[in-house]
Scaffold this motif. Structure first.
Motif, PDB file in Angstrom:
ATOM      1  N   GLU A   4       0.825  -1.210   0.000  1.00 49.69           N
ATOM      2  CA  GLU A   4       0.000   0.000   0.000  1.00 49.69           C
ATOM      3  C   GLU A   4       0.859   1.260   0.000  1.00 49.69           C
ATOM      4  OE1 GLU A   4      -2.971   0.116   3.014  1.00 49.69           O
ATOM      5  OE2 GLU A   4      -4.022  -1.659   2.274  1.00 49.69           O
ATOM      6  N   SER A   5       2.007   1.200   0.670  1.00 50.59           N
ATOM      7  CA  SER A   5       2.916   2.349   0.667  1.00 50.59           C
ATOM      8  C   SER A   5       3.466   2.599  -0.730  1.00 50.59           C
ATOM      9  CB  SER A   5       4.073   2.107   1.643  1.00 50.59           C
ATOM     10  OG  SER A   5       3.632   2.187   2.972  1.00 50.59           O
ATOM     11  N   LYS A   6       3.804   1.531  -1.434  1.00 48.24           N
ATOM     12  CA  LYS A   6       4.311   1.697  -2.798  1.00 48.24           C
ATOM     13  C   LYS A   6       3.222   2.224  -3.731  1.00 48.24           C
ATOM     14  CE  LYS A   6       6.368  -2.468  -2.884  1.00 48.24           C
ATOM     15  NZ  LYS A   6       7.168  -3.612  -3.394  1.00 48.24           N
ATOM     16  N   LEU A   7       1.993   1.797  -3.514  1.00 48.60           N
ATOM     17  CA  LEU A   7       0.889   2.325  -4.313  1.00 48.60           C
ATOM     18  C   LEU A   7       0.693   3.820  -4.043  1.00 48.60           C
ATOM     19  CD1 LEU A   7      -1.648  -0.620  -3.953  1.00 48.60           C
ATOM     20  CD2 LEU A   7      -0.529   0.123  -6.068  1.00 48.60           C
ATOM     21  N   MET A   8       0.824   4.216  -2.780  1.00 49.93           N
ATOM     22  CA  MET A   8       0.715   5.640  -2.454  1.00 49.93           C
ATOM     23  C   MET A   8       1.876   6.420  -3.059  1.00 49.93           C
ATOM     24  SD  MET A   8       0.512   7.592   1.260  1.00 49.93           S
ATOM     25  CE  MET A   8      -1.263   7.769   1.431  1.00 49.93           C
ATOM     26  N   LEU A   9       3.076   5.873  -2.988  1.00 49.91           N
ATOM     27  CA  LEU A   9       4.230   6.528  -3.601  1.00 49.91           C
ATOM     28  C   LEU A   9       4.031   6.688  -5.103  1.00 49.91           C
ATOM     29  CD1 LEU A   9       7.081   4.694  -1.662  1.00 49.91           C
ATOM     30  CD2 LEU A   9       6.712   7.176  -1.665  1.00 49.91           C
ATOM     31  N   CYS A  10       3.479   5.676  -5.724  1.00 52.27           N
ATOM     32  CA  CYS A  10       3.213   5.730  -7.159  1.00 52.27           C
ATOM     33  C   CYS A  10       2.233   6.851  -7.477  1.00 52.27           C
ATOM     34  CB  CYS A  10       2.659   4.391  -7.638  1.00 52.27           C
ATOM     35  SG  CYS A  10       2.248   4.342  -9.389  1.00 52.27           S
ATOM     36  N   GLU A  11       1.266   7.039  -6.600  1.00 51.88           N
ATOM     37  CA  GLU A  11       0.211   8.021  -6.829  1.00 51.88           C
ATOM     38  C   GLU A  11       0.668   9.451  -6.565  1.00 51.88           C
ATOM     39  OE1 GLU A  11      -3.501   9.353  -7.988  1.00 51.88           O
ATOM     40  OE2 GLU A  11      -2.689   7.319  -8.118  1.00 51.88           O
ATOM     41  N   ILE A  12       1.439   9.674  -5.483  1.00 49.05           N
ATOM     42  CA  ILE A  12       1.731  11.048  -5.066  1.00 49.05           C
ATOM     43  C   ILE A  12       3.216  11.401  -5.035  1.00 49.05           C
ATOM     44  CG2 ILE A  12      -0.383  11.126  -3.693  1.00 49.05           C
ATOM     45  CD1 ILE A  12       1.312  10.863  -1.169  1.00 49.05           C
ATOM     46  N   GLY A  13       4.108  10.413  -5.102  1.00 50.09           N
ATOM     47  CA  GLY A  13       5.540  10.690  -5.076  1.00 50.09           C
ATOM     48  C   GLY A  13       6.093  10.742  -3.660  1.00 50.09           C
ATOM     49  N   VAL A  14       7.396  10.659  -3.542  1.00 49.17           N
ATOM     50  CA  VAL A  14       8.029  10.529  -2.239  1.00 49.17           C
ATOM     51  C   VAL A  14       7.941  11.821  -1.427  1.00 49.17           C
ATOM     52  CG1 VAL A  14      10.369  11.140  -3.035  1.00 49.17           C
ATOM     53  CG2 VAL A  14      10.074   9.651  -1.042  1.00 49.17           C
ATOM     54  N   ASP A  15       8.020  12.983  -2.081  1.00 51.30           N
ATOM     55  CA  ASP A  15       7.955  14.243  -1.338  1.00 51.30           C
ATOM     56  C   ASP A  15       6.601  14.419  -0.659  1.00 51.30           C
ATOM     57  OD1 ASP A  15      10.543  14.886  -2.011  1.00 51.30           O
ATOM     58  OD2 ASP A  15       9.993  16.180  -3.681  1.00 51.30           O
ATOM     59  N   ASP A  16       5.533  14.121  -1.393  1.00 51.67           N
ATOM     60  CA  ASP A  16       4.200  14.270  -0.803  1.00 51.67           C
ATOM     61  C   ASP A  16       3.903  13.152   0.188  1.00 51.67           C
ATOM     62  OD1 ASP A  16       3.816  16.561  -2.214  1.00 51.67           O
ATOM     63  OD2 ASP A  16       2.429  15.727  -3.676  1.00 51.67           O
ATOM     64  N   TYR A  17       4.491  11.999   0.000  1.00 46.45           N
ATOM     65  CA  TYR A  17       4.363  10.907   0.975  1.00 46.45           C
ATOM     66  C   TYR A  17       4.923  11.365   2.325  1.00 46.45           C
ATOM     67  CZ  TYR A  17       4.977   6.080   2.830  1.00 46.45           C
ATOM     68  OH  TYR A  17       4.940   4.910   3.578  1.00 46.45           O
ATOM     69  N   LYS A  18       6.107  11.978   2.296  1.00 46.79           N
ATOM     70  CA  LYS A  18       6.728  12.468   3.529  1.00 46.79           C
ATOM     71  C   LYS A  18       5.922  13.632   4.113  1.00 46.79           C
ATOM     72  CE  LYS A  18      11.451  11.096   2.282  1.00 46.79           C
ATOM     73  NZ  LYS A  18      12.809  11.580   1.893  1.00 46.79           N
ATOM     74  N   ALA A  19       5.431  14.516   3.236  1.00 44.21           N
ATOM     75  CA  ALA A  19       4.622  15.638   3.711  1.00 44.21           C
ATOM     76  C   ALA A  19       3.327  15.146   4.339  1.00 44.21           C
ATOM     77  CB  ALA A  19       4.321  16.595   2.552  1.00 44.21           C
ATOM     78  N   PHE A  20       2.730  14.111   3.759  1.00 43.73           N
ATOM     79  CA  PHE A  20       1.498  13.525   4.304  1.00 43.73           C
ATOM     80  C   PHE A  20       1.714  13.063   5.737  1.00 43.73           C
ATOM     81  CE2 PHE A  20      -0.979   9.679   5.191  1.00 43.73           C
ATOM     82  CZ  PHE A  20      -2.271  10.116   4.971  1.00 43.73           C
ATOM     83  N   MET A  21       2.837  12.425   6.014  1.00 43.09           N
ATOM     84  CA  MET A  21       3.115  11.965   7.379  1.00 43.09           C
ATOM     85  C   MET A  21       3.198  13.145   8.343  1.00 43.09           C
ATOM     86  SD  MET A  21       5.767   8.748   7.061  1.00 43.09           S
ATOM     87  CE  MET A  21       6.983   9.537   6.024  1.00 43.09           C
ATOM     88  N   LYS A  22       3.857  14.218   7.915  1.00 39.09           N
ATOM     89  CA  LYS A  22       3.979  15.403   8.776  1.00 39.09           C
ATOM     90  C   LYS A  22       2.622  16.051   9.025  1.00 39.09           C
ATOM     91  CE  LYS A  22       8.682  16.385   7.160  1.00 39.09           C
ATOM     92  NZ  LYS A  22       9.534  17.318   6.369  1.00 39.09           N
ATOM     93  N   ILE A  23       1.814  16.113   7.980  1.00 40.60           N
ATOM     94  CA  ILE A  23       0.488  16.728   8.088  1.00 40.60           C
ATOM     95  C   ILE A  23      -0.413  15.919   9.016  1.00 40.60           C
ATOM     96  CG2 ILE A  23      -1.624  17.222   6.773  1.00 40.60           C
ATOM     97  CD1 ILE A  23       0.339  17.888   4.392  1.00 40.60           C
ATOM     98  N   ARG A  24      -0.395  14.585   8.857  1.00 46.14           N
ATOM     99  CA  ARG A  24      -1.220  13.743   9.721  1.00 46.14           C
ATOM    100  C   ARG A  24      -0.761  13.832  11.164  1.00 46.14           C
ATOM    101  NH1 ARG A  24      -4.770  10.114   7.339  1.00 46.14           N
ATOM    102  NH2 ARG A  24      -5.474   9.816   9.481  1.00 46.14           N
TER     103      ARG A  24
END
Length: 441
Positions: free
Chosen positions: A333-353
């Motif tokens: 699921e993490s790889k699917l999210m990375l595919c969808e939004i990219g690594v920068d937004d993946y990291k930003a998502f964690m900070k936002i949550r």
């Protein structure tokens, strides 16, 4: 105060003194030095009139930056120095600029027109610190106070209203009572100021270490800039997840994330659509379905109205649309999210949550989920696992050699192969991928 001026600044002051004129560094650089910070920008004020300054610096390159207002830029050893004559401002008709200025030989005349006491401090190495309006005491007591009558200062230049809040946030200072009352009283004057100037001050304000208190105490002022914020104030969230109304939750979430323009803007606007999406069920529980997606559109409109650059508008609004998505529960699921939004937004998502949760009833409710998200990413990066077309061991040219033609079908097959690799149905191996592509062909 141990304050050593740069050689170029001392040279300019010395040349003015030797010609019979007073000269000091003034404003923010002196304030910062008193606070123990290292200044990096030096403004000079002098009793010399503009034509006299030209004569003093006749052998230097001069730029007439604002000669009508008494300001010259002098290049000393490659360093541009802004030097301004003592002045008295005329009437302000637009709440921003004086209709005219007159020049003075009296330092107090010049300082009395300035915004806040902490910005009236002067210094040169011969006389030391000059404090005519109690700026050092206000720095010691961590207070922002207008010079003279606050109503007059804010009517002269309404940008000072948001600047006062910015200084309070960035310096972690309180605001003196009369100044605070005048800020609220005159808040509507911000409508007379260029939106770009207000935007720049707002950005600095929300990135300050005292942003939470300023946002909470001066919500009426921020609503002049972003009217949509008014609906957040007092909008209750009767759920098991929340303790605060939407506005206080927003202020807490913003102050819980790192000092980054994009992330702070995201938290400022992340729940902007909640009041519009609010419903209450038969048990009295509130719901805010779809607020992230509507918030994305609202944030885009707000940021465009404030004339943020396109990159900021696009990234912030995208992150707002993303902020309430479910955290991935597995590496796939993490790889699917990375595919969808990219690594920068993946990291930003964690900070936002993380910041969002820190402003809720149970601030640690997502700790384990976010810890797992980071662990999944660490393993994916360590093993160089494939989650993007760029990492796939087959490309469009390879497919063409197998008989595919350029177009949507070729792109669709590449995407299909990528998802099969991500979901670990086939390995990311060029021969295996070619074999699978032939099956699809």
């Amino acid at each position: 105060m141990d304050f050593k001026l740069p050689v170029q600044v001392n040279t300019a002051i010395k040349l003015l003194n030797e010609s019979g004129f007073e000269a000091y560094v003034v404003g923010g650089c002196v304030r910062d030095a008193v606070m123990g910070k290292v200044p990096n920008d030096f403004d000079i004020t002098t009793s010399a009139y503009p034509e006299e300054m030209k004569s003093v610096f006749a052998s230097y390159r001069i730029i007439e930056t604002g000669i009508q207002h008494g300001t010259l830029t002098v290049i000393v050893d490659g360093i541009p120095l802004e030097i301004t004559a003592y002045r008295i401002d005329g009437e302000y008709l637009d709440n921003r600029h004086p209709e005219n200025v007159s020049f003075s030989r009296n330092l107090k005349d010049d300082l009395s027109r300035r915004d806040f006491t902490v910005n009236t401090l002067c210094f040169n190495e011969k006389e030391g610190l000059v404090d005519l309006f109690g700026g050092t005491d206000d720095i010691k007591n961590k207070i922002i106070r207008c010079v003279g009558e606050p109503d007059r200062r804010f009517n002269e230049d309404a940008l000072r209203i948001i600047r006062a809040l910015r200084f309070s946030s960035v310096l972690d200072f309180g605001i003196e009572e009369k100044t605070a009352q005048s800020i609220i009283k005159n808040k509507a004057l911000l409508g007379n100021i260029a939106v770009e100037r207000v935007r720049d001050e707002l950005t600095k304000l929300i990135c300050g270490k005292n942003a939470f208190k300023v946002i909470m105490n001066y919500h009426e002022v921020l609503e002049e800039i972003i009217p949509e914020l008014s609906a957040l104030y007092g909008c209750e969230q009767n759920t098991n997840y929340h303790l605060y109304d939407v506005y206080e939750h927003t202020a807490l979430a913003l102050s819980s994330i790192e000092n980054d323009k994009t992330l702070r803007l995201t938290m400022l606007l992340h729940d902007i659509a909640k009041p519009l999406c609010k419903t209450t069920d038969l048990n009295g529980v509130d719901h805010f379905k779809g607020h992230a997606y509507l918030g994305e559109a609202m944030a885009r409109d707000i940021l465009k109205r404030l004339r943020y650059d396109n990159a900021t508008v696009n990234r912030v609004s995208h992150l707002i649309g993303l902020h309430s998505e479910r955290a991935p529960k597995s590496k796939i699921e993490s790889k699917l999210m990375l595919c969808e939004i990219g690594v920068d937004d993946y990291k930003a998502f964690m900070k936002i949550r993380r910041a969002d949760c820190l402003a809720k009833a149970n601030p640690h409710s997502h700790d384990e989920k976010l810890k797992n998200m980071q662990a999944f990413l660490d393993e994916i990066e360590k093993n160089n696992e494939c989650w993007s077309l760029a990492q796939l061991k087959i490309n469009g040219n390879d497919l063409k050699q197998l008989g595919f033609k350029s177009g949507k079908k070729l792109s669709a097959v590449l995407r299909a192969l990528l998802f099969e690799v991500i979901e670990e149905e086939i390995p990311n191996d060029s021969e295996e991928l070619k074999k699978r592509a032939c099956e699809l062909l």
